[in-house]
Design an enzyme around this catalytic site. Structure first.
Site, PDB file in Angstrom:
ATOM      1  N   HIS A  99       0.874  -1.290   0.018  1.00 38.92           N
ATOM      2  CA  HIS A  99      -0.139   0.000   0.009  1.00 38.92           C
ATOM      3  C   HIS A  99       0.891   1.207   0.278  1.00 38.92           C
ATOM      4  O   HIS A  99       2.098   1.263   0.581  1.00 38.92           O
ATOM      5  CB  HIS A  99      -0.868   0.008   1.277  1.00 38.92           C
ATOM      6  CG  HIS A  99      -1.787   0.845   1.467  1.00 38.92           C
ATOM      7  ND1 HIS A  99      -1.578   2.357   1.818  1.00 38.92           N
ATOM      8  CD2 HIS A  99      -3.227   0.772   1.194  1.00 38.92           C
ATOM      9  CE1 HIS A  99      -2.898   3.082   1.953  1.00 38.92           C
ATOM     10  NE2 HIS A  99      -3.549   2.405   1.463  1.00 38.92           N
TER      11      HIS A  99
ATOM     12  N   ASP B 187       3.259  -4.692   7.881  1.00 37.38           N
ATOM     13  CA  ASP B 187       2.105  -4.050   7.803  1.00 37.38           C
ATOM     14  C   ASP B 187       0.917  -4.882   7.957  1.00 37.38           C
ATOM     15  O   ASP B 187       0.790  -5.828   7.019  1.00 37.38           O
ATOM     16  CB  ASP B 187       1.968  -3.169   6.324  1.00 37.38           C
ATOM     17  CG  ASP B 187       0.728  -2.497   6.102  1.00 37.38           C
ATOM     18  OD1 ASP B 187      -0.284  -2.989   6.970  1.00 37.38           O
ATOM     19  OD2 ASP B 187       0.666  -1.843   5.025  1.00 37.38           O
TER      20      ASP B 187
ATOM     21  N   GLN C 148      -4.170  -5.224   6.912  1.00 34.94           N
ATOM     22  CA  GLN C 148      -5.222  -5.969   6.210  1.00 34.94           C
ATOM     23  C   GLN C 148      -5.361  -7.485   6.841  1.00 34.94           C
ATOM     24  O   GLN C 148      -6.274  -8.294   6.581  1.00 34.94           O
ATOM     25  CB  GLN C 148      -5.023  -6.463   4.634  1.00 34.94           C
ATOM     26  CG  GLN C 148      -5.290  -5.007   3.924  1.00 34.94           C
ATOM     27  CD  GLN C 148      -6.748  -4.545   3.875  1.00 34.94           C
ATOM     28  OE1 GLN C 148      -7.778  -5.107   4.309  1.00 34.94           O
ATOM     29  NE2 GLN C 148      -7.044  -3.250   3.753  1.00 34.94           N
TER      30      GLN C 148
ATOM     31  N   LYS D 248     -10.245  -0.732  10.797  1.00 38.96           N
ATOM     32  CA  LYS D 248     -10.445  -2.116   9.941  1.00 38.96           C
ATOM     33  C   LYS D 248     -10.691  -3.480  10.730  1.00 38.96           C
ATOM     34  O   LYS D 248     -11.028  -4.257  10.226  1.00 38.96           O
ATOM     35  CB  LYS D 248      -9.035  -2.132   9.075  1.00 38.96           C
ATOM     36  CG  LYS D 248      -8.773  -1.286   8.116  1.00 38.96           C
ATOM     37  CD  LYS D 248      -7.540  -1.745   7.365  1.00 38.96           C
ATOM     38  CE  LYS D 248      -7.145  -0.221   6.406  1.00 38.96           C
ATOM     39  NZ  LYS D 248      -7.825   0.123   5.535  1.00 38.96           N
TER      40      LYS D 248
ATOM     41  N   CYS E  90      -4.624   2.602  -3.701  1.00 44.78           N
ATOM     42  CA  CYS E  90      -3.375   3.032  -2.908  1.00 44.78           C
ATOM     43  C   CYS E  90      -2.345   2.085  -3.404  1.00 44.78           C
ATOM     44  O   CYS E  90      -1.388   1.821  -2.187  1.00 44.78           O
ATOM     45  CB  CYS E  90      -3.549   3.345  -1.660  1.00 44.78           C
ATOM     46  SG  CYS E  90      -4.768   4.749  -1.121  1.00 44.78           S
TER      47      CYS E  90
HETATM   48  C1  LIG Z   1      -2.112  -2.965   3.470  1.00 45.54           C
HETATM   49  C2  LIG Z   1      -2.446  -1.631   4.153  1.00 45.54           C
HETATM   50  N1  LIG Z   1      -1.562  -0.983   4.570  1.00 45.54           N
HETATM   51  C3  LIG Z   1      -1.777   0.383   4.958  1.00 45.54           C
HETATM   52  C4  LIG Z   1      -3.132   0.932   5.130  1.00 45.54           C
HETATM   53  C5  LIG Z   1      -3.212   2.142   5.509  1.00 45.54           C
HETATM   54  O1  LIG Z   1      -4.410   2.483   6.573  1.00 45.54           O
HETATM   55  P1  LIG Z   1      -4.864   3.659   7.255  1.00 45.54           P
HETATM   56  O2  LIG Z   1      -5.295   4.371   6.166  1.00 45.54           O
HETATM   57  O3  LIG Z   1      -5.717   3.009   8.380  1.00 45.54           O
HETATM   58  O4  LIG Z   1      -3.660   4.309   8.006  1.00 45.54           O
HETATM   59  C6  LIG Z   1      -4.055   0.185   4.371  1.00 45.54           C
HETATM   60  C7  LIG Z   1      -5.393   1.145   4.234  1.00 45.54           C
HETATM   61  O5  LIG Z   1      -6.106   0.425   3.395  1.00 45.54           O
HETATM   62  C8  LIG Z   1      -3.912  -1.067   3.730  1.00 45.54           C
HETATM   63  O6  LIG Z   1      -4.748  -1.748   3.250  1.00 45.54           O
END
Ligand SMILES: Cc1ncc(COP(=O)(O)O)c(C=O)c1O
Length: 433
Positions: free
Chosen positions: A146, A224, A227, A250, A391
């Site tokens: 992401h 990360d 998800q 999430k 993203c």
């Molecule tokens: C894999 C992953 N990493 C990071 C993020 C960023 O998360 P946040 O917007 O809650 O900071 C997302 C958001 O969709 C994501 O799917």
């Protein structure tokens, strides 16, 4: 009947262990829905088919009520007042940290830092760990990331003269493990930062051997888990990662709250991220010294209500059971995948398109219809899903596409959501052909 009764903040689950049969598994979504008021609020002419849980999960009543009850009756600033309201709020905030430490298997709750979410957690490390990088050092990422696990490192690379490298994916959309091993060996990265589940494809990265492999080559490892945490049991001790990030929203919790897990000795050695109240030991006009972690990384008034309500969300998820959620989503995912696969003009992306296991995210396109148009038309049918680059522009570029539609599941997802999605796809095909 599932035998599942959920009452506000108190979740009583009878016979969850008995959910063994396919049909019963699918029933979790139906049984749990009354806990999520948005479905009643937004299902008028047609039921709300919410297929964007990967972007943000809907909130159960217990979380909504916890936010409201805290703000109505229990709020004061924490760590500051000698009076009862402040002391109680402090205790609830600290208990939320303990709960989350327990949820992710952290041995020491001081290793859990509250942030605004995954994005802030990664940015925190990119700043607070900065002093350990020298010009020319390599940070290894993967093409599955992401943007929030790319851009903070690009900014750091610019500040410090570092090099970013990316591990490739296979034709099936999985991490290319040979490329990973090769790049570790040849590039000797100082940090590897990678996702456990791709938000755009649903690819699961099997981390158990990758984390030790990267560490053995001398890298620190950041995961990360934005998800993965809502669908899988996270055990940071077992995983062995140095840092891990996740988002509360999430995980059925409020927005504006997330977590950075970091190994204590690293957190102790790192610089603060932001300066301000609560993160200091002492301040003089000449300079300041820092509090111990986690306070060192929590400058200013934190998201108190959100942290407390996030811990209610964790209770809720644990009572339903991550394994039950996972099995249920897997079943509905399989059903949805086959419905979409059978539709003319639909192209599926990601490992499941090749018969391989993946998380409950379906990325697809319909021939001749832009994903944005599809999503807009589907909205008319009360089917809500994400369209665009998710993203993850480098990943989509690698796949040779600019956008896709993405249907993602949560514990409340049902087979009917995908039947409604199929109707929406057919309706769009009629409109655009
Ligand atoms: C894999 C992953 N990493 C990071 C993020 C960023 O998360 P946040 O917007 O809650 O900071 C997302 C958001 O969709 C994501 O799917």
């Amino acid at each position: 009947m599932l035998g599942l009764i959920i009452l506000g903040a108190a979740v009583t689950l009878r016979g969850m262990n008995a959910i063994k049969h396919e049909g019963e598994r699918a029933a979790l979504g139906v049984a749990i829905r009354p806990e999520f008021p948005i479905f009643a609020e937004r299902s008028h002419k047609k039921a709300l088919a919410y297929l964007d849980t990967a972007a943000s999960a809907q909130k159960p009543t217990c979380v909504i009520e916890r936010l409201s009850s805290y703000l109505s009756r229990e709020h004061a600033n924490i760590h500051r007042g000698a009076y009862a309201l402040s002391a109680d709020a402090t205790q609830m905030y600290d208990q939320a940290r303990s709960k989350i430490a327990n949820f992710i298997g952290a041995k020491n709750e001081r290793e859990v830092i509250f942030t605004r979410g995954t994005t802030e957690s990664i940015n925190l490390v990119a700043h607070a760990y900065e002093k350990f990088f020298n010009a020319g050092d390599v940070i290894l990422l993967t093409l599955l990331e992401h943007h929030s696990n790319i851009v903070p490192w690009q900014l750091l690379a610019k500040r410090k003269g570092l090099r970013l490298e990316f591990v490739d994916i296979t034709a099936q959309g999985e991490l290319d493990r040979e490329d990973f091993a090769r790049k570790l060996k040849t590039l000797r990265p100082k940090l590897v930062s990678m996702t456990q589940v791709s938000n755009a494809l649903g690819t699961i990265v099997q981390l158990q051997d990758l984390v030790p492999l990267a560490q053995a080559s001398g890298a620190r490892v950041m995961i990360d888990a934005a998800q993965s945490a809502p669908h899988t049991i996270i055990d940071v001790a077992k995983m062995g990662a140095d840092f891990l990030a996740l988002s509360g929203h999430k995980l059925y919790g409020p927005t504006g709250i997330g977590v950075l897990y970091g190994r204590l000795e690293l957190l102790e050695a790192m610089d603060p991220f932001m300066g301000g109240g609560d993160m200091i030991r002492s301040v003089t006009t000449e300079g300041s010294t820092w509090a111990e972690p986690p306070s060192k990384f929590e400058a200013g008034t934190p998201a108190i209500a959100e942290a407390i309500a996030f811990s209610t969300a964790i209770d809720f998820v644990q009572k339903v059971g991550l394994e039950a959620i996972h099995r249920h989503e897997e079943e509905v995912f399989g059903y949805g995948l086959e419905l979409l696969r059978a539709e003319r003009g639909v192209t599926l992306y990601g490992p499941a398109a090749y018969g391989r296991p993946q998380a409950s995210i379906i990325s697809f396109n319909v021939e001749g219809i832009h994903a944005h148009d599809l999503s807009t038309v589907a909205d008319d049918c009360n089917v809500q899903f994400r369209a665009g680059h998710h993203c993850a522009m480098p990943l989509l570029k690698r796949l040779g596409i600019q956008s896709s539609a993405r249907a993602s599941l949560g514990m409340y997802s049902c087979r009917e959501d995908f039947e409604q999605l199929r109707e929406a796809v057919r309706y769009a095909l009629k409109l655009f052909r």
